[in-house]
Design an enzyme around this catalytic site. Sequence first.
Site, PDB file in Angstrom:
ATOM      1  N   HIS A 125      24.716  36.031  46.926  1.00 56.94           N
ATOM      2  CA  HIS A 125      25.341  37.053  46.646  1.00 56.94           C
ATOM      3  C   HIS A 125      25.864  38.307  47.493  1.00 56.94           C
ATOM      4  CE1 HIS A 125      26.484  34.588  42.631  1.00 56.94           C
ATOM      5  NE2 HIS A 125      26.956  34.014  43.393  1.00 56.94           N
ATOM      6  N   LYS A 169      33.705  26.742  30.819  1.00 60.99           N
ATOM      7  CA  LYS A 169      32.754  26.918  31.585  1.00 60.99           C
ATOM      8  C   LYS A 169      31.940  27.853  30.290  1.00 60.99           C
ATOM      9  CE  LYS A 169      30.939  26.221  35.918  1.00 60.99           C
ATOM     10  NZ  LYS A 169      30.870  27.245  37.156  1.00 60.99           N
ATOM     11  N   ARG A 209      24.416  27.749  51.415  1.00 61.17           N
ATOM     12  CA  ARG A 209      23.045  28.064  51.146  1.00 61.17           C
ATOM     13  C   ARG A 209      22.491  26.791  51.840  1.00 61.17           C
ATOM     14  NH1 ARG A 209      23.670  28.735  45.174  1.00 61.17           N
ATOM     15  NH2 ARG A 209      25.268  27.544  45.664  1.00 61.17           N
ATOM     16  N   SER A 259      22.724  31.240  40.625  1.00 65.59           N
ATOM     17  CA  SER A 259      22.836  32.067  39.066  1.00 65.59           C
ATOM     18  C   SER A 259      22.080  31.071  38.058  1.00 65.59           C
ATOM     19  CB  SER A 259      24.289  32.216  38.736  1.00 65.59           C
ATOM     20  OG  SER A 259      24.952  33.223  40.163  1.00 65.59           O
TER      21      SER A 259
HETATM   22  P1  ADP Z   1      30.527  28.884  41.871  1.00 64.06           P
HETATM   23  O1  ADP Z   1      31.139  28.440  40.393  1.00 64.06           O
HETATM   24  O2  ADP Z   1      32.400  29.172  42.368  1.00 64.06           O
HETATM   25  O3  ADP Z   1      29.726  27.939  42.865  1.00 64.06           O
HETATM   26  P2  ADP Z   1      28.949  30.800  42.689  1.00 64.06           P
HETATM   27  O4  ADP Z   1      28.941  32.763  41.736  1.00 64.06           O
HETATM   28  O5  ADP Z   1      28.039  30.184  42.171  1.00 64.06           O
HETATM   29  O6  ADP Z   1      30.238  30.430  41.923  1.00 64.06           O
HETATM   30  O7  ADP Z   1      28.761  31.080  44.626  1.00 64.06           O
HETATM   31  C1  ADP Z   1      30.327  32.001  44.621  1.00 64.06           C
HETATM   32  C2  ADP Z   1      30.264  31.929  46.099  1.00 64.06           C
HETATM   33  O8  ADP Z   1      28.531  32.211  46.364  1.00 64.06           O
HETATM   34  C3  ADP Z   1      29.578  29.986  46.146  1.00 64.06           C
HETATM   35  O9  ADP Z   1      29.912  30.322  47.542  1.00 64.06           O
HETATM   36  C4  ADP Z   1      28.334  29.971  46.765  1.00 64.06           C
HETATM   37  O10 ADP Z   1      27.847  29.349  47.683  1.00 64.06           O
HETATM   38  C5  ADP Z   1      27.907  31.331  46.985  1.00 64.06           C
HETATM   39  N1  ADP Z   1      26.169  31.789  46.622  1.00 64.06           N
HETATM   40  C6  ADP Z   1      26.088  31.414  45.351  1.00 64.06           C
HETATM   41  N2  ADP Z   1      24.707  32.303  46.124  1.00 64.06           N
HETATM   42  C7  ADP Z   1      24.216  32.152  47.380  1.00 64.06           C
HETATM   43  C8  ADP Z   1      23.105  32.226  47.957  1.00 64.06           C
HETATM   44  N3  ADP Z   1      22.233  32.300  47.149  1.00 64.06           N
HETATM   45  N4  ADP Z   1      23.684  32.264  49.014  1.00 64.06           N
HETATM   46  C9  ADP Z   1      24.697  31.979  49.490  1.00 64.06           C
HETATM   47  N5  ADP Z   1      25.995  32.444  49.019  1.00 64.06           N
HETATM   48  C10 ADP Z   1      25.780  32.155  47.340  1.00 64.06           C
END
Ligand code: ADP
Length: 172
Positions: free
Chosen positions: A22, A46, A95, A133
């Site tokens: 992130h 969630k 990703r 996450s």
């Molecule tokens: P969501 O529940 O909307 O997927 P996340 O917090 O998991 O929320 O992710 C928010 C955004 O960050 C999404 O666009 C996700 O693809 C991106 N994201 C999460 N982890 C990574 C990472 N390691 N590298 C790049 N983008 C990421």
Amino acid sequence: MTNDGKSLAVYPGSFDPMTNGHVDIIERGLSVFDEVTIAILLNPEKQPLFTVEERVEIIREHYDGNARVKVDTFSGLLVDYAERVGASVIVRGLRAISDFEYEFQMALMNRRLNARIETVFMMPAESYSYVSSRLVKEVVQLGARVTGLVPSIVERRLQEKYGPPPERRKRR
Ligand code: ADP
């Protein structure tokens, strides 16, 4: 554009918790836009590890003093939220191909809902392309260290939830 002429992007997600993936995307966002607002989705369906308040606090602490990064929460339609705060761009991280299908659908749906808001995808450094996450929580719970994969404040907060990794416990 905001009222004062700044370009503002919204970066929505769960951030439960924020990882260095992130952080990587936020930094890339800041290289293109004046401000990035991290928008935490309030999702009653969630069961998160960190409460929304904790997630906001963690992000605030990590970006302490950086006026170009804001943290907020939202519920309802993302495009409505973006419009309300004066953002014309939604930033999402990609990703791998596995992210693509869902993100593609979301981007096209959001465009249908509000064609003035554009979705921009950014790719993280390869070293974070496998970080999520969910996986971070899973391995920490099983006793692994995640140094370098999450900001240090997140590592501390994870330890508070799950206890220190076994190798740090005193050996008998
Ligand atoms: P969501 O529940 O909307 O997927 P996340 O917090 O998991 O929320 O992710 C928010 C955004 O960050 C999404 O666009 C996700 O693809 C991106 N994201 C999460 N982890 C990574 C990472 N390691 N590298 C790049 N983008 C990421």
